[in-house]
Design a protein around this motif. Sequence first.
Motif, short mmCIF file in Angstrom:
data_model
loop_
_atom_site.label_atom_id
_atom_site.label_comp_id
_atom_site.label_asym_id
_atom_site.label_seq_id
_atom_site.Cartn_x
_atom_site.Cartn_y
_atom_site.Cartn_z
N PHE A 1 0.84 -1.20 0.00
CA PHE A 1 0.00 0.00 0.00
C PHE A 1 0.87 1.25 0.00
N TYR A 2 0.23 2.34 -0.40
CA TYR A 2 0.87 3.65 -0.29
C TYR A 2 -0.06 4.54 0.53
N ASP A 3 0.51 5.20 1.52
CA ASP A 3 -0.23 6.12 2.38
C ASP A 3 0.05 7.54 1.88
N PRO A 4 -0.88 8.13 1.10
CA PRO A 4 -0.62 9.46 0.53
C PRO A 4 -0.53 10.56 1.57
N GLN A 5 -1.22 10.39 2.69
CA GLN A 5 -1.18 11.42 3.74
C GLN A 5 0.22 11.57 4.30
N ASN A 6 0.96 10.47 4.39
CA ASN A 6 2.30 10.49 4.98
C ASN A 6 3.41 10.22 3.98
N CYS B 1 4.22 7.53 2.42
CA CYS B 1 4.88 6.35 2.98
C CYS B 1 4.31 5.07 2.38
N TYR B 2 5.20 4.18 1.99
CA TYR B 2 4.77 2.85 1.55
C TYR B 2 4.58 1.98 2.78
N ILE B 3 3.59 1.10 2.70
CA ILE B 3 3.29 0.19 3.81
C ILE B 3 3.40 -1.24 3.32
N GLU B 4 4.17 -2.02 4.05
CA GLU B 4 4.21 -3.47 3.88
C GLU B 4 3.38 -4.02 5.03
N PHE B 5 2.22 -4.59 4.72
CA PHE B 5 1.33 -5.11 5.76
C PHE B 5 1.65 -6.56 6.06
N LYS B 6 1.72 -6.88 7.34
CA LYS B 6 1.98 -8.26 7.77
C LYS B 6 0.96 -8.67 8.83
N ASP B 7 0.43 -9.86 8.66
CA ASP B 7 -0.58 -10.39 9.58
C ASP B 7 -0.01 -11.57 10.37
N GLY B 8 1.29 -11.56 10.56
CA GLY B 8 1.96 -12.62 11.31
C GLY B 8 3.38 -12.20 11.62
N GLY C 1 15.51 8.34 -0.31
CA GLY C 1 14.54 9.32 0.16
C GLY C 1 13.10 8.83 0.14
N VAL C 2 12.92 7.51 0.10
CA VAL C 2 11.59 6.90 0.08
C VAL C 2 11.32 6.26 1.44
N THR C 3 10.15 6.53 1.99
CA THR C 3 9.79 5.98 3.30
C THR C 3 8.94 4.73 3.14
N MET C 4 9.29 3.70 3.89
CA MET C 4 8.52 2.46 3.93
C MET C 4 8.50 1.97 5.37
N ILE C 5 7.35 1.49 5.81
CA ILE C 5 7.22 0.93 7.15
C ILE C 5 6.49 -0.40 7.06
N VAL C 6 6.85 -1.32 7.93
CA VAL C 6 6.12 -2.57 8.05
C VAL C 6 5.06 -2.35 9.12
N VAL C 7 3.81 -2.60 8.75
CA VAL C 7 2.70 -2.46 9.69
C VAL C 7 2.14 -3.85 9.95
N PHE C 8 2.18 -4.23 11.23
CA PHE C 8 1.65 -5.53 11.65
C PHE C 8 0.20 -5.37 12.11
N SER C 9 -0.62 -6.34 11.76
CA SER C 9 -1.97 -6.34 12.32
C SER C 9 -1.84 -6.45 13.84
#
Length: 160
Positions: A47-52, A54-61, A118-126
């Motif tokens: 995903f991409y979060d346009p407000q911030n 920031c790219y998001i790598e979503f993880k459910d584990g 200069g690119v932001t990415m965060i891993v977001v865990f459920s």
Amino acid sequence: MTDTKKYDSIAEKQFHNRHPELLVTKDPYKCSFVDSSGTIFRAIPDFYDPQNSCYIEFKDGVLNTKPNKLSAIESSAKVQQYKADHNLNWTFKDAYTHDWNHSMFKQSIVQKRLSKKGVTMIVVFSDRSKLSQTNINRLAKCGLKWDYESNYFELQQETA
């Protein structure tokens, strides 16, 4: 059934339903990456979060500790063969335990290279991922920037 045209898993689809402001991304990052064994690989953000911006790598584990793509492929192949030999199904937990896409080292490599560009990415865990202190320590040791879903979006609401 997973909407495979748009999401890689049901969990991703549910995550997006909770956060429809995010943009689904299916294009690879505009650079390649190199793992600890010298293997070049590509990565695609979830995903991409346009407000911030920031790219998001979503993880459910919980992320695994496979240090490079080859070790993940070998590990995955062994387990898949064992499961096939014993008429067992490959599971969600197996993927998180063995696949390169679920390696904390892969995510860290991607994040660090992007940061240099200069690119932001965060891993977001459920929130249900429930990382142990050992997991959290491992993520810190490899320098991975991450957050739980509720914390990430709570912070966004506070800054809005």
